[in-house]
Design a protein around this motif. Structure first.
Motif, PDB file in Angstrom:
ATOM      1  N   ASP A  66       0.835  -1.218   0.000  1.00 16.27           N
ATOM      2  CA  ASP A  66       0.000   0.000   0.000  1.00 16.27           C
ATOM      3  C   ASP A  66       0.871   1.271   0.000  1.00 16.27           C
ATOM      4  OD1 ASP A  66       0.889  -0.560   2.472  1.00 16.27           O
ATOM      5  OD2 ASP A  66      -1.072  -0.587   3.462  1.00 16.27           O
ATOM      6  N   TYR A  67       1.850   1.264  -0.919  1.00 20.27           N
ATOM      7  CA  TYR A  67       2.772   2.406  -1.041  1.00 20.27           C
ATOM      8  C   TYR A  67       2.032   3.706  -1.355  1.00 20.27           C
ATOM      9  CZ  TYR A  67       2.083   1.873  -6.067  1.00 20.27           C
ATOM     10  OH  TYR A  67       1.516   1.785  -7.298  1.00 20.27           O
ATOM     11  N   TRP A  68       0.915   3.595  -2.067  1.00 20.97           N
ATOM     12  CA  TRP A  68       0.166   4.796  -2.505  1.00 20.97           C
ATOM     13  C   TRP A  68      -0.356   5.624  -1.327  1.00 20.97           C
ATOM     14  CZ3 TRP A  68      -4.583   3.873  -0.501  1.00 20.97           C
ATOM     15  CH2 TRP A  68      -4.922   2.532  -0.321  1.00 20.97           C
ATOM     16  N   LYS A  69      -0.426   4.994  -0.146  1.00 23.25           N
ATOM     17  CA  LYS A  69      -0.928   5.727   1.015  1.00 23.25           C
ATOM     18  C   LYS A  69       0.046   6.819   1.444  1.00 23.25           C
ATOM     19  CE  LYS A  69      -3.906   2.442   3.390  1.00 23.25           C
ATOM     20  NZ  LYS A  69      -4.008   1.535   4.524  1.00 23.25           N
ATOM     21  N   THR A  70       1.360   6.523   1.336  1.00 28.42           N
ATOM     22  CA  THR A  70       2.333   7.484   1.858  1.00 28.42           C
ATOM     23  C   THR A  70       3.289   8.060   0.820  1.00 28.42           C
ATOM     24  OG1 THR A  70       3.541   5.529   2.585  1.00 28.42           O
ATOM     25  CG2 THR A  70       2.374   6.769   4.274  1.00 28.42           C
ATOM     26  N   CYS A  71       3.358   7.472  -0.366  1.00 28.41           N
ATOM     27  CA  CYS A  71       4.278   7.978  -1.393  1.00 28.41           C
ATOM     28  C   CYS A  71       3.952   9.434  -1.702  1.00 28.41           C
ATOM     29  CB  CYS A  71       4.166   7.137  -2.666  1.00 28.41           C
ATOM     30  SG  CYS A  71       5.121   7.836  -4.028  1.00 28.41           S
ATOM     31  N   THR A  72       4.994  10.275  -1.680  1.00 30.81           N
ATOM     32  CA  THR A  72       4.766  11.707  -1.922  1.00 30.81           C
ATOM     33  C   THR A  72       5.210  12.125  -3.321  1.00 30.81           C
ATOM     34  OG1 THR A  72       6.917  12.220  -0.986  1.00 30.81           O
ATOM     35  CG2 THR A  72       5.040  12.309   0.525  1.00 30.81           C
ATOM     36  N   LEU A  73       5.472  11.163  -4.191  1.00 31.46           N
ATOM     37  CA  LEU A  73       5.945  11.416  -5.557  1.00 31.46           C
ATOM     38  C   LEU A  73       7.250  12.218  -5.549  1.00 31.46           C
ATOM     39  CD1 LEU A  73       2.516  12.417  -7.207  1.00 31.46           C
ATOM     40  CD2 LEU A  73       3.712  10.296  -7.562  1.00 31.46           C
ATOM     41  N   CYS A  74       8.129  11.897  -4.578  1.00 29.46           N
ATOM     42  CA  CYS A  74       9.371  12.673  -4.450  1.00 29.46           C
ATOM     43  C   CYS A  74      10.401  12.292  -5.508  1.00 29.46           C
ATOM     44  CB  CYS A  74       9.974  12.510  -3.061  1.00 29.46           C
ATOM     45  SG  CYS A  74      10.833  10.943  -2.820  1.00 29.46           S
ATOM     46  N   MET A  75      10.194  11.162  -6.182  1.00 30.68           N
ATOM     47  CA  MET A  75      11.039  10.727  -7.302  1.00 30.68           C
ATOM     48  C   MET A  75      12.442  10.279  -6.887  1.00 30.68           C
ATOM     49  SD  MET A  75       9.169  11.009 -10.000  1.00 30.68           S
ATOM     50  CE  MET A  75       7.478  11.551 -10.112  1.00 30.68           C
ATOM     51  N   SER A  76      12.713  10.122  -5.595  1.00 30.59           N
ATOM     52  CA  SER A  76      14.065   9.721  -5.195  1.00 30.59           C
ATOM     53  C   SER A  76      14.381   8.318  -5.703  1.00 30.59           C
ATOM     54  CB  SER A  76      14.225   9.820  -3.681  1.00 30.59           C
ATOM     55  OG  SER A  76      13.591   8.744  -3.064  1.00 30.59           O
ATOM     56  N   CYS A  77      13.381   7.433  -5.774  1.00 30.21           N
ATOM     57  CA  CYS A  77      13.629   6.073  -6.265  1.00 30.21           C
ATOM     58  C   CYS A  77      13.896   6.067  -7.768  1.00 30.21           C
ATOM     59  CB  CYS A  77      12.473   5.139  -5.913  1.00 30.21           C
ATOM     60  SG  CYS A  77      10.866   5.689  -6.458  1.00 30.21           S
ATOM     61  N   VAL A  78      13.255   7.020  -8.485  1.00 31.73           N
ATOM     62  CA  VAL A  78      13.492   7.124  -9.931  1.00 31.73           C
ATOM     63  C   VAL A  78      14.951   7.509 -10.164  1.00 31.73           C
ATOM     64  CG1 VAL A  78      12.827   8.352 -12.043  1.00 31.73           C
ATOM     65  CG2 VAL A  78      11.106   7.793 -10.329  1.00 31.73           C
ATOM     66  N   ASN A  79      15.427   8.494  -9.402  1.00 36.77           N
ATOM     67  CA  ASN A  79      16.809   8.951  -9.558  1.00 36.77           C
ATOM     68  C   ASN A  79      17.805   7.883  -9.128  1.00 36.77           C
ATOM     69  OD1 ASN A  79      15.789  11.398 -10.394  1.00 36.77           O
ATOM     70  ND2 ASN A  79      15.772  12.249  -8.321  1.00 36.77           N
ATOM     71  N   SER A  80      17.557   7.221  -7.972  1.00 38.67           N
ATOM     72  CA  SER A  80      18.545   6.242  -7.524  1.00 38.67           C
ATOM     73  C   SER A  80      18.551   4.982  -8.381  1.00 38.67           C
ATOM     74  CB  SER A  80      18.368   5.873  -6.052  1.00 38.67           C
ATOM     75  OG  SER A  80      17.283   6.458  -5.469  1.00 38.67           O
ATOM     76  N   SER A  81      17.468   4.708  -9.116  1.00 41.76           N
ATOM     77  CA  SER A  81      17.451   3.505  -9.955  1.00 41.76           C
ATOM     78  C   SER A  81      17.811   3.845 -11.393  1.00 41.76           C
ATOM     79  CB  SER A  81      16.069   2.862  -9.919  1.00 41.76           C
ATOM     80  OG  SER A  81      15.158   3.684 -10.608  1.00 41.76           O
ATOM     81  N   ASP A  82      18.199   5.098 -11.643  1.00 40.46           N
ATOM     82  CA  ASP A  82      18.563   5.547 -12.976  1.00 40.46           C
ATOM     83  C   ASP A  82      17.398   5.384 -13.958  1.00 40.46           C
ATOM     84  OD1 ASP A  82      20.493   6.862 -14.291  1.00 40.46           O
ATOM     85  OD2 ASP A  82      21.620   5.094 -14.950  1.00 40.46           O
ATOM     86  N   GLY A  83      16.207   5.632 -13.460  1.00 42.29           N
ATOM     87  CA  GLY A  83      15.025   5.598 -14.337  1.00 42.29           C
ATOM     88  C   GLY A  83      14.403   4.232 -14.522  1.00 42.29           C
ATOM     89  N   LYS A  84      14.972   3.227 -13.858  1.00 42.82           N
ATOM     90  CA  LYS A  84      14.392   1.885 -14.028  1.00 42.82           C
ATOM     91  C   LYS A  84      13.066   1.752 -13.281  1.00 42.82           C
ATOM     92  CE  LYS A  84      18.623  -0.502 -15.118  1.00 42.82           C
ATOM     93  NZ  LYS A  84      19.907  -0.723 -14.479  1.00 42.82           N
ATOM     94  N   ILE A  85      12.925   2.532 -12.234  1.00 46.51           N
ATOM     95  CA  ILE A  85      11.631   2.584 -11.544  1.00 46.51           C
ATOM     96  C   ILE A  85      10.859   3.749 -12.167  1.00 46.51           C
ATOM     97  CG2 ILE A  85      10.469   3.067  -9.347  1.00 46.51           C
ATOM     98  CD1 ILE A  85      12.824   1.802  -7.915  1.00 46.51           C
ATOM     99  N   LYS A  86       9.614   3.494 -12.533  1.00 48.59           N
ATOM    100  CA  LYS A  86       8.804   4.564 -13.128  1.00 48.59           C
ATOM    101  C   LYS A  86       7.714   4.984 -12.152  1.00 48.59           C
ATOM    102  CE  LYS A  86       9.810   3.646 -17.904  1.00 48.59           C
ATOM    103  NZ  LYS A  86      10.960   2.766 -17.530  1.00 48.59           N
ATOM    104  N   VAL A  87       7.691   6.268 -11.822  1.00 46.57           N
ATOM    105  CA  VAL A  87       6.669   6.799 -10.916  1.00 46.57           C
ATOM    106  C   VAL A  87       5.776   7.746 -11.695  1.00 46.57           C
ATOM    107  CG1 VAL A  87       6.235   8.162  -8.838  1.00 46.57           C
ATOM    108  CG2 VAL A  87       8.177   6.605  -8.897  1.00 46.57           C
ATOM    109  N   SER A  88       4.488   7.473 -11.662  1.00 44.86           N
ATOM    110  CA  SER A  88       3.531   8.364 -12.340  1.00 44.86           C
ATOM    111  C   SER A  88       2.296   8.476 -11.452  1.00 44.86           C
ATOM    112  CB  SER A  88       3.169   7.786 -13.704  1.00 44.86           C
ATOM    113  OG  SER A  88       2.621   6.500 -13.523  1.00 44.86           O
ATOM    114  N   HIS A  89       1.275   9.091 -11.972  1.00 44.01           N
ATOM    115  CA  HIS A  89       0.037   9.155 -11.192  1.00 44.01           C
ATOM    116  C   HIS A  89      -1.148   9.057 -12.133  1.00 44.01           C
ATOM    117  CE1 HIS A  89      -0.710  13.256 -12.523  1.00 44.01           C
ATOM    118  NE2 HIS A  89       0.563  13.511 -12.286  1.00 44.01           N
TER     119      HIS A  89
END
Ligand code: ZN
Length: 279
Positions: A210-233
């Motif tokens: 249930d990540y959607w409850k607290t994820c703030t769309l800060c994009m830190s995972c996108v940057n640390s994974s070099d874009g392999k993780i995709k965050v959208s809404h």
């Protein structure tokens, strides 16, 4: 746009969080603005200070009294401008609260919101322990105050909630097989401020269900994974949260929001019809 869906994910006495889907951002923002500025609640608006031995000026005490949240009953009271008395003040639009405290102890005494005596037992401070002023031994404070309904667009003391906000519902996607470097996984886990990631055996990245409850769309995972993780809404799904100080119960609050919203639409249609007749 998908059909409208609503799901309550958290409900306590002071907090309501729900997911709303299939609604435009304009509509949801209109509701947010109505909650913050238009829902009428009770607050002290007039204070008569009969005796004040405290170190605080009358004006400061009056201001403090105005900010005390009062439990509100919208089924009985009317806004002064809508009342039959014309806003002069009558039992339909006004509540009187008195405070008469003499310090008979041998030490300083704190006067709290609970020391206010209301002439309507339903219209009382939400919390009895809100400090108003401290008085020295043998000192006295006698105050007569009048509470009326008002709207936060006129003064913040009439705000029905302490906060109302919404944000997009986040969507996180990634392929487990693409992120296998244990150093990268460690970095992703470390960088997420909400601690949403973990790892299995150090080389498989796991995301909280249930990540959607607290994820703030800060994009830190996108940057640390070099874009392999995709965050959208999602474009038409939002997490809406309302924090209340207990002035109005949530069911009354929500009904009131839609009453005000419908009233505005009706007013708009009436004005439009008047214009059409004129032209
Ligand atoms: Zn009246």
């Amino acid at each position: 746009m998908s059909p409208m869906k609503l799901e309550v994910i958290e409900k306590t006495e002071n907090k309501l969080v729900f997911i709303i889907e299939g609604v435009s951002i304009e509509m949801i923002n209109a509701l947010r603005r109505i909650i913050l500025t238009e829902v009428p609640v009770m607050a002290i608006d007039e204070v008569i200070v009969l005796k004040n031995d405290s170190p605080l000026y009358d004006e400061i005490i009056s201001h403090r009294l105005g900010l005390i949240p009062l439990k509100t009953d919208l089924s009985v009271y009317k806004l002064p401008q809508d009342c039959e008395c014309g806003g002069y003040g009558c039992p339909m639009c006004q509540v009187s609260l008195t405070c008469d405290v003499t310090n008979t102890t041998n030490s300083p005494l704190e006067i709290y919101s609970g020391d206010l005596n209301s002439n309507d037992p339903k219209i009382i401070p939400v919390h009895p322990k809100i400090p108003i002023v401290k008085i020295d031994k043998k000192d006295k404070v006698i105050i007569e105050a009048y509470a009326i309904l008002g709207r936060a667009k006129d003064h913040a003391k009439w705000q029905a909630v302490s906060n109302a906000a919404f944000r997009y519902l986040p969507v996180i996607e990634f392929n487990e097989n693409e992120i296998t470097d244990s150093e990268v996984i460690e970095l992703i886990i470390k960088m997420c401020p909400e601690d949403l990631y973990s790892s299995k055996n150090g080389n498989i990245l796991k995301l909280e269900k249930d990540y959607w409850k607290t994820c703030t769309l800060c994009m830190s995972c996108v940057n640390s994974s070099d874009g392999k993780i995709k965050v959208s809404h999602k474009n038409d799904a939002y997490i809406f949260s309302i924090e209340s100080d207990g002035v109005l119960p949530f069911d009354v609050l929500i009904k009131e929001i839609f009453k005000i919203f419908n009233g505005k639409i009706e007013e708009f249609i009436n004005k439009l019809e008047e214009l059409e007749i004129e032209s």
